[in-house]
Design a protein around this motif. Structure first.
Motif, short mmCIF file in Angstrom:
data_model
loop_
_atom_site.label_atom_id
_atom_site.label_comp_id
_atom_site.label_asym_id
_atom_site.label_seq_id
_atom_site.Cartn_x
_atom_site.Cartn_y
_atom_site.Cartn_z
N ASP A 56 51.08 -24.68 -75.79
CA ASP A 56 51.86 -24.21 -74.65
C ASP A 56 53.14 -25.04 -74.54
O ASP A 56 53.11 -26.26 -74.74
CB ASP A 56 51.04 -24.36 -73.36
CG ASP A 56 51.63 -23.57 -72.20
OD1 ASP A 56 52.44 -22.66 -72.46
OD2 ASP A 56 51.29 -23.86 -71.05
N LYS B 151 52.61 -19.67 -76.00
CA LYS B 151 53.11 -19.21 -74.70
C LYS B 151 54.13 -20.21 -74.15
O LYS B 151 54.00 -21.41 -74.34
CB LYS B 151 51.95 -19.04 -73.72
CG LYS B 151 51.01 -17.90 -74.07
CD LYS B 151 49.92 -17.73 -73.03
CE LYS B 151 49.01 -16.57 -73.39
NZ LYS B 151 47.92 -16.38 -72.41
N ASN B 152 55.14 -19.67 -73.49
CA ASN B 152 56.23 -20.48 -72.92
C ASN B 152 57.02 -21.23 -74.00
O ASN B 152 57.64 -22.26 -73.73
CB ASN B 152 55.69 -21.50 -71.90
CG ASN B 152 55.03 -20.85 -70.72
OD1 ASN B 152 55.69 -20.27 -69.87
ND2 ASN B 152 53.70 -20.92 -70.67
#
Length: 214
Positions: free
Chosen positions: A47, A67-68
């Motif tokens: 992440d 993600k992100n």
């Protein structure tokens, strides 16, 4: 060709080679100023990973979830990013070239100054994303999903956009005239101001129940 101007990635010459695993020796999940090539990245889930001034060449990403992710001044060339999870990504001055990106998840992402060129993007997802100064050139986008996106200076040049979902996304000022499709999902309201070819206009007229005489 679309007149949209895209800022190119700002990448130094003669980047040193690096291995993706070097990221584990850093305090933060971050890599910069390097080239990663001819390898595979398998089953990685991180992440808020960051890449800056990085070139990925001939890299296959298998079962990854970033993600992100934050990408700044990055080039992906001849890579496989199929089914990669880039949800809520921040992508700025990035080029994707000659890459396979089937089913990539870019939902809720922010894209600025991004070029997709000669890529396979079928089943890709951009729902609720923000795309500003983004060009898709000679790409296959069959069944791509742009549900409730915000477009500003986005171009589709000679792309296959068959069965693309533009529901809830305004296409005002967007040029799809050189792209091909048999059907797309879009409301007539969101078509207002979209630039289309004469043949496409006939198809959209049929959506209104009109019969166009030749």
């Amino acid at each position: 060709m679309s007149k949209i101007k895209i800022e190119k990635p700002k990448i130094p010459h003669n980047l040193p080679s690096a291995n993706f695993q070097e990221i584990y020796y850093r305090d933060e999940p971050y890599l910069d100023k390097c080239i990663i090539s001819n390898c595979s990245v398998d089953r990685e889930k991180m992440d808020k990973i960051e890449f800056s001034q990085v070139i990925f060449k001939n890299v296959k990403f298998n079962d990854i979830s970033f993600k992100n992710i934050e990408l700044t001044d990055v080039i992906f060339e001849n890579c496989d990013l199929s089914n990669a999870d880039f949800m809520e990504a921040i992508i700025h001055r990035v080029e994707f070239k000659e890459s396979k990106m089937l089913g990539i998840n870019l939902s809720d992402a922010g894209l600025g100054n991004v070029l997709f060129e000669n890529c396979i993007l079928n089943l890709s997802s951009y729902g609720y994303g923000s795309l500003k100064q983004v060009k898709f050139v000679n790409c296959s986008l069959q069944n791509a999903d742009y549900y409730e996106c915000k477009f500003k200076k986005v171009g589709f040049h000679q792309c296959d956009i068959n069965d693309v979902n533009f529901s809830g996304t305004s296409l005002k000022g967007i040029d799809i005239s050189s792209s091909t499709f048999e059907r797309i999902s879009v409301s007539l309201e969101d078509l207002d101001g979209c630039e289309v070819s004469p043949q496409q206009a006939i198809g959209f007229a049929a959506m209104l129940g009109l019969k166009v005489k030749e």
